[in-house]
Design a protein around this motif. Sequence first.
Motif, PDB file in Angstrom:
ATOM      1  N   ALA A 322      73.866 -34.286 -26.417  1.00  0.00           N
ATOM      2  CA  ALA A 322      73.771 -34.793 -27.786  1.00  0.00           C
ATOM      3  C   ALA A 322      74.220 -36.249 -27.861  1.00  0.00           C
ATOM      4  O   ALA A 322      73.581 -37.077 -28.517  1.00  0.00           O
ATOM      5  CB  ALA A 322      74.613 -33.929 -28.725  1.00  0.00           C
ATOM      6  N   ALA A 388      68.625 -34.839 -31.010  1.00  0.00           N
ATOM      7  CA  ALA A 388      70.038 -35.123 -30.754  1.00  0.00           C
ATOM      8  C   ALA A 388      70.926 -34.400 -31.764  1.00  0.00           C
ATOM      9  O   ALA A 388      71.962 -33.817 -31.406  1.00  0.00           O
ATOM     10  CB  ALA A 388      70.282 -36.630 -30.818  1.00  0.00           C
ATOM     11  N   LEU A 392      73.764 -31.393 -31.281  1.00  0.00           N
ATOM     12  CA  LEU A 392      75.132 -31.513 -31.786  1.00  0.00           C
ATOM     13  C   LEU A 392      75.478 -30.377 -32.741  1.00  0.00           C
ATOM     14  O   LEU A 392      76.613 -29.879 -32.766  1.00  0.00           O
ATOM     15  CB  LEU A 392      75.302 -32.866 -32.493  1.00  0.00           C
ATOM     16  CG  LEU A 392      76.658 -33.169 -33.134  1.00  0.00           C
ATOM     17  CD1 LEU A 392      77.776 -33.102 -32.086  1.00  0.00           C
ATOM     18  CD2 LEU A 392      76.638 -34.540 -33.793  1.00  0.00           C
TER      19      LEU A 392
END
Length: 473
Positions: A322, A388, A392
Amino acid sequence: MNFALLSMALPLITALLLLFMHRRAGSVVIIVSLLSLAAALTAMYQVHLFGVQHLHLGGWQTPLGIRFQLTPVNSLLLVFTALVHSLVAMYAAYSRHSETNTTDFWPLALLLHGSLAALWLSADLFNWYVTLELLGLAAVAMVALSGPKAYRPALHYLLLSLTASLSYLLGVALIYGRYGLLDIALLAEVTQADATTQSALILMTLGLMLKAAVWPLHLWLPSAHANAPTAVSALLSAVVVKGPFYILWLIWTEIAPAELAQPTGLYLAIIGIAALILGGWCAIRTPYLKVLVAYSTVAQLGYATLALGLLLYWQQTQLLVALWLFVIAHGLAKVSMFLVAGEMQATLGSKRVATLKGATQTMPVAMFAFAIAGGSIIGLPPSGGFVAKWALLQPTLSSPIHWPWAIGILLGTFTSAVYVFRVVVVSFNRADRVAPAFSPDRFSHWLAMLPALMAWLMAIVSAQLIRFLGGLP
């Protein structure tokens, strides 16, 4: 490893040559940047085939010698840096509104490129200090290329950068005095959770956060990025602030003992959430387009800070994916947004967001580039920003006690959406009038579209990137 060294050496050597050769400097820099990109891609492929590689410069072994290392992360960053420099060099050379075509931008840009490549490859604390200084001095000089209006922001940037360097260097001195080592691999085997080590890590962290403009040590960034020439703003936001952040990641994941790293991770995660919300709020409030994009950088660095903090706090290595996907997706989007912002300011003759009325009719390609780059910043699927953010979010949704972090991420997403859509909505309003001398540079608009599209095309290769970074079996 030889191709990685070539990717670093080409811009450094050419930068020295350009001090004496000024003709066709733009074309030379574009060619060198593309050659560096080809070398970086080859080095990345070698890492894929053969794994991590090491090189001891001059044949001297550590701890006396300087060791370079080539890993999946820094090979990807080598490619990313060369790609960004190639795009920005094309803009600086051929845009009708370029402010840097006949200046000292060209050797400085190559020095910046080479310094970043050396920073990515280095693996010892003092060599990082040297590359940080080269990077900072080149960046300050490039900000000052705008002329008198940029002298004050450049001086502010220089003084804070030197302060950050002193803080970092003092931390390095404490580490060397305690252990007699500078190489991170050797330090990882001997560091202890004592007061000296903790003090050194805190000093280095403060210096690196200041250089990377991590909230709340970001005060130099908005004015420096907003007053720099357009090509310089794009480089500063896309790659320069990522260099110190790379070092920050390595000192806390490689050198710091877990007893120190875990509590520090909680503080970094809180700082990341604060950056997302407060940086986004500043972007929402400012009336100026380039300042808005600059504050967006402060906010978006919050995602990377949050990912690093949670990586340390939870000791979950999959958050590494991430972290670096955010860095790449943000950099590509920011190149596009700054190029568009600079073109619009030059074409419309105003720095204000309010003057963008009717831009969807008069400059549709530029506005579309800004919108799709902003979509990646927000995290709309299937952009690189979305991939990304999903990487996360997954650990934060795994347990009810982790949900506050997910709420913070969603609040950051909301603020990002507000300032991006603020610009887009204004551009759909009918223009009061179009100046007779209105003449957009369509080449630059299409060039600005390229990195925005790349940020979205990241989704297509996301599985390969995640596997390459070690996030998939």
